[in-house]
Design a protein around this motif. Structure first.
Motif, PDB file in Angstrom:
ATOM      1  N   ASP A 181      61.059  93.585  -0.291  1.00  8.24           N
ATOM      2  CA  ASP A 181      59.838  93.934   0.446  1.00  8.24           C
ATOM      3  C   ASP A 181      58.616  93.173  -0.044  1.00  8.24           C
ATOM      4  O   ASP A 181      57.694  92.899   0.710  1.00  8.24           O
ATOM      5  CB  ASP A 181      59.583  95.444   0.345  1.00  8.24           C
ATOM      6  CG  ASP A 181      60.635  96.262   1.082  1.00  8.24           C
ATOM      7  OD1 ASP A 181      61.287  95.695   1.979  1.00  8.24           O
ATOM      8  OD2 ASP A 181      60.804  97.443   0.746  1.00  8.24           O
ATOM      9  N   LYS A 182      58.597  92.833  -1.324  1.00  9.15           N
ATOM     10  CA  LYS A 182      57.469  92.100  -1.880  1.00  9.15           C
ATOM     11  C   LYS A 182      57.578  90.598  -1.646  1.00  9.15           C
ATOM     12  O   LYS A 182      56.620  89.860  -1.886  1.00  9.15           O
ATOM     13  CB  LYS A 182      57.373  92.367  -3.386  1.00  9.15           C
ATOM     14  CG  LYS A 182      57.083  93.825  -3.724  1.00  9.15           C
ATOM     15  CD  LYS A 182      57.025  94.028  -5.231  1.00  9.15           C
ATOM     16  CE  LYS A 182      56.755  95.487  -5.574  1.00  9.15           C
ATOM     17  NZ  LYS A 182      56.733  95.705  -7.044  1.00  9.15           N
ATOM     18  N   GLY A 183      58.750  90.136  -1.209  1.00  7.32           N
ATOM     19  CA  GLY A 183      58.932  88.722  -0.946  1.00  7.32           C
ATOM     20  C   GLY A 183      59.039  87.853  -2.178  1.00  7.32           C
ATOM     21  O   GLY A 183      58.965  86.628  -2.083  1.00  7.32           O
ATOM     22  N   ASN A 184      59.250  88.452  -3.352  1.00 12.70           N
ATOM     23  CA  ASN A 184      59.266  87.664  -4.591  1.00 12.70           C
ATOM     24  C   ASN A 184      60.651  87.557  -5.213  1.00 12.70           C
ATOM     25  O   ASN A 184      60.797  87.151  -6.363  1.00 12.70           O
ATOM     26  CB  ASN A 184      58.300  88.262  -5.615  1.00 12.70           C
ATOM     27  CG  ASN A 184      58.683  89.687  -5.999  1.00 12.70           C
ATOM     28  OD1 ASN A 184      59.671  90.219  -5.505  1.00 12.70           O
ATOM     29  ND2 ASN A 184      57.897  90.305  -6.859  1.00 12.70           N
ATOM     30  N   GLY A 185      61.672  87.940  -4.483  1.00  8.23           N
ATOM     31  CA  GLY A 185      63.027  87.873  -5.010  1.00  8.23           C
ATOM     32  C   GLY A 185      63.991  88.524  -4.049  1.00  8.23           C
ATOM     33  O   GLY A 185      63.656  88.790  -2.895  1.00  8.23           O
ATOM     34  N   LEU A 186      65.199  88.797  -4.523  1.00 10.68           N
ATOM     35  CA  LEU A 186      66.252  89.302  -3.662  1.00 10.68           C
ATOM     36  C   LEU A 186      66.271  90.824  -3.637  1.00 10.68           C
ATOM     37  O   LEU A 186      66.206  91.477  -4.672  1.00 10.68           O
ATOM     38  CB  LEU A 186      67.604  88.777  -4.139  1.00 10.68           C
ATOM     39  CG  LEU A 186      67.836  87.284  -3.901  1.00 10.68           C
ATOM     40  CD1 LEU A 186      69.046  86.817  -4.690  1.00 10.68           C
ATOM     41  CD2 LEU A 186      68.023  86.992  -2.425  1.00 10.68           C
ATOM     42  N   GLY A 187      66.379  91.382  -2.424  1.00  7.49           N
ATOM     43  CA  GLY A 187      66.572  92.811  -2.258  1.00  7.49           C
ATOM     44  C   GLY A 187      68.050  93.149  -2.241  1.00  7.49           C
ATOM     45  O   GLY A 187      68.909  92.267  -2.346  1.00  7.49           O
ATOM     46  N   PRO A 188      68.398  94.446  -2.086  1.00 11.18           N
ATOM     47  CA  PRO A 188      69.811  94.856  -2.121  1.00 11.18           C
ATOM     48  C   PRO A 188      70.671  94.158  -1.070  1.00 11.18           C
ATOM     49  O   PRO A 188      71.754  93.656  -1.383  1.00 11.18           O
ATOM     50  CB  PRO A 188      69.740  96.372  -1.882  1.00 11.18           C
ATOM     51  CG  PRO A 188      68.385  96.756  -2.359  1.00 11.18           C
ATOM     52  CD  PRO A 188      67.490  95.612  -2.017  1.00 11.18           C
ATOM     53  N   LEU A 189      70.198  94.124   0.176  1.00  8.41           N
ATOM     54  CA  LEU A 189      70.963  93.434   1.208  1.00  8.41           C
ATOM     55  C   LEU A 189      70.984  91.936   0.951  1.00  8.41           C
ATOM     56  O   LEU A 189      72.005  91.268   1.141  1.00  8.41           O
ATOM     57  CB  LEU A 189      70.376  93.724   2.587  1.00  8.41           C
ATOM     58  CG  LEU A 189      71.091  93.057   3.771  1.00  8.41           C
ATOM     59  CD1 LEU A 189      72.554  93.482   3.841  1.00  8.41           C
ATOM     60  CD2 LEU A 189      70.373  93.392   5.081  1.00  8.41           C
ATOM     61  N   GLY A 190      69.850  91.413   0.512  1.00  7.68           N
ATOM     62  CA  GLY A 190      69.785  89.993   0.198  1.00  7.68           C
ATOM     63  C   GLY A 190      70.760  89.582  -0.881  1.00  7.68           C
ATOM     64  O   GLY A 190      71.305  88.476  -0.861  1.00  7.68           O
ATOM     65  N   ALA A 191      70.996  90.472  -1.855  1.00  8.19           N
ATOM     66  CA  ALA A 191      71.955  90.165  -2.914  1.00  8.19           C
ATOM     67  C   ALA A 191      73.354  89.975  -2.353  1.00  8.19           C
ATOM     68  O   ALA A 191      74.067  89.038  -2.718  1.00  8.19           O
ATOM     69  CB  ALA A 191      71.949  91.294  -3.945  1.00  8.19           C
ATOM     70  N   LEU A 192      73.746  90.868  -1.440  1.00 14.06           N
ATOM     71  CA  LEU A 192      75.073  90.756  -0.833  1.00 14.06           C
ATOM     72  C   LEU A 192      75.178  89.508   0.025  1.00 14.06           C
ATOM     73  O   LEU A 192      76.169  88.765  -0.039  1.00 14.06           O
ATOM     74  CB  LEU A 192      75.363  92.005  -0.004  1.00 14.06           C
ATOM     75  CG  LEU A 192      76.698  92.021   0.749  1.00 14.06           C
ATOM     76  CD1 LEU A 192      77.869  91.878  -0.215  1.00 14.06           C
ATOM     77  CD2 LEU A 192      76.824  93.299   1.572  1.00 14.06           C
ATOM     78  N   ILE A 193      74.152  89.259   0.836  1.00 15.10           N
ATOM     79  CA  ILE A 193      74.157  88.063   1.689  1.00 15.10           C
ATOM     80  C   ILE A 193      74.249  86.806   0.835  1.00 15.10           C
ATOM     81  O   ILE A 193      75.044  85.895   1.116  1.00 15.10           O
ATOM     82  CB  ILE A 193      72.895  88.034   2.575  1.00 15.10           C
ATOM     83  CG1 ILE A 193      72.937  89.164   3.596  1.00 15.10           C
ATOM     84  CG2 ILE A 193      72.757  86.680   3.274  1.00 15.10           C
ATOM     85  CD1 ILE A 193      71.645  89.340   4.361  1.00 15.10           C
TER      86      ILE A 193
END
Length: 264
Positions: A181-193
């Motif tokens: 949400d902050k745009g500064n790294g990977l979120g939970p879904l982003g980690a899987l993707i």
């Protein structure tokens, strides 16, 4: 997030990344490993799961960049150049720690592998080791692939292009789908993707160079390979070492530029 959180998070996360990623390479490569000869599919999925584990562990502290190319791309995209050295420092240190832990975990297997006459290439392992070191002083030793990458065909232009293209794919996926949400790294879904993208890159684009796609992932373990007291280890292939550093950084910068033009 503070500079100390960033440095600690990137150090821990990158150490886990290299411990698990280098670990699968060791498992597949080394004599007396139960997973020896498991193949490229095991390596590709092992690295993907390594990314997933490392991101979930370090994201609360640092946003889980774990890759200087990703940090560079996010910096180009959003600014904040002051934190770039902190991210890069943590990533390099973490990669070195992770590579050292791979050596600890597989200590006996390293010794068995590098003192086996069938592997070092002579009837007397001691003599063969000295010959191997001399022959491979400037090239890649027999276990360097556990620590860092190398090309199947040594062509600097092709090897560099491969690393650039593969890194563009990775970083574009992070920038377009993976941010928190902050745009500064990977979120939970982003980690899987991102983990699945790494698997895809390994299977599709990893054949020519071993897909470094991460300067710290290659440089840190290469330094450790050069420093560790591994018997008959051969060279660390420093003549090639610039490619998996420069290529991903160029790829990250290109991906950030493409994102700013096409998606921002």
């Amino acid at each position: 997030m503070s500079s100390s959180d960033i440095f600690i998070g990137e150090t821990i996360g990158t150490a886990i990344l290299i411990l698990l990623g280098g670990g699968v390479c060791a498992a597949v490569t080394l004599k007396a490993s139960k997973a020896r000869n498991a193949g490229w599919l095991a390596i590709a999925f092992g690295w993907g799961f390594a990314v997933l584990t490392a991101v979930y562990t370090s994201a609360p502290l640092s946003g889980a960049h774990l890759n200087p190319a990703v940090t560079l791309a996010l910096t180009i995209k959003d600014g904040g150049w002051n934190n770039l050295p902190v991210y890069w420092g943590g990533q390099l240190l973490g990669a070195m720690i992770g590579a050292t832990l791979v050596w600890v975990v597989y200590y006996g297997q390293f010794h068995a592998h590098l003192t086996d006459p069938d592997i070092v290439g002579a009837s007397d392992a001691q003599a063969a080791g000295s010959k191997a070191v001399e022959a491979e002083e400037k090239g890649a030793g027999p276990v360097l692939g556990i620590f860092s990458t190398g090309p199947e065909i040594r062509n600097a232009a092709q090897n560099l292009a491969t690393e650039i293209i593969a890194t563009v794919v990775l970083v574009l996926a992070v920038l377009t789908q993976g941010l928190n949400d902050k745009g500064n790294g990977l979120g939970p879904l982003g980690a899987l993707i991102t983990a699945l993208v790494v698997v895809s890159i390994g299977l599709s684009l990893g054949g020519p160079t071993g897909y470094a796609i991460n300067p710290a992932r290659d440089l840190g373990p290469r330094i450790v390979h050069a420093l560790l007291p591994l018997p008959n280890k051969g060279g660390s292939d420093w003549s090639y070492a610039w490619v998996p550093v420069v290529g991903p950084l160029i790829g990250g910068a290109i991906a950030a530029g493409l994102y700013n033009v096409a998606f921002a």
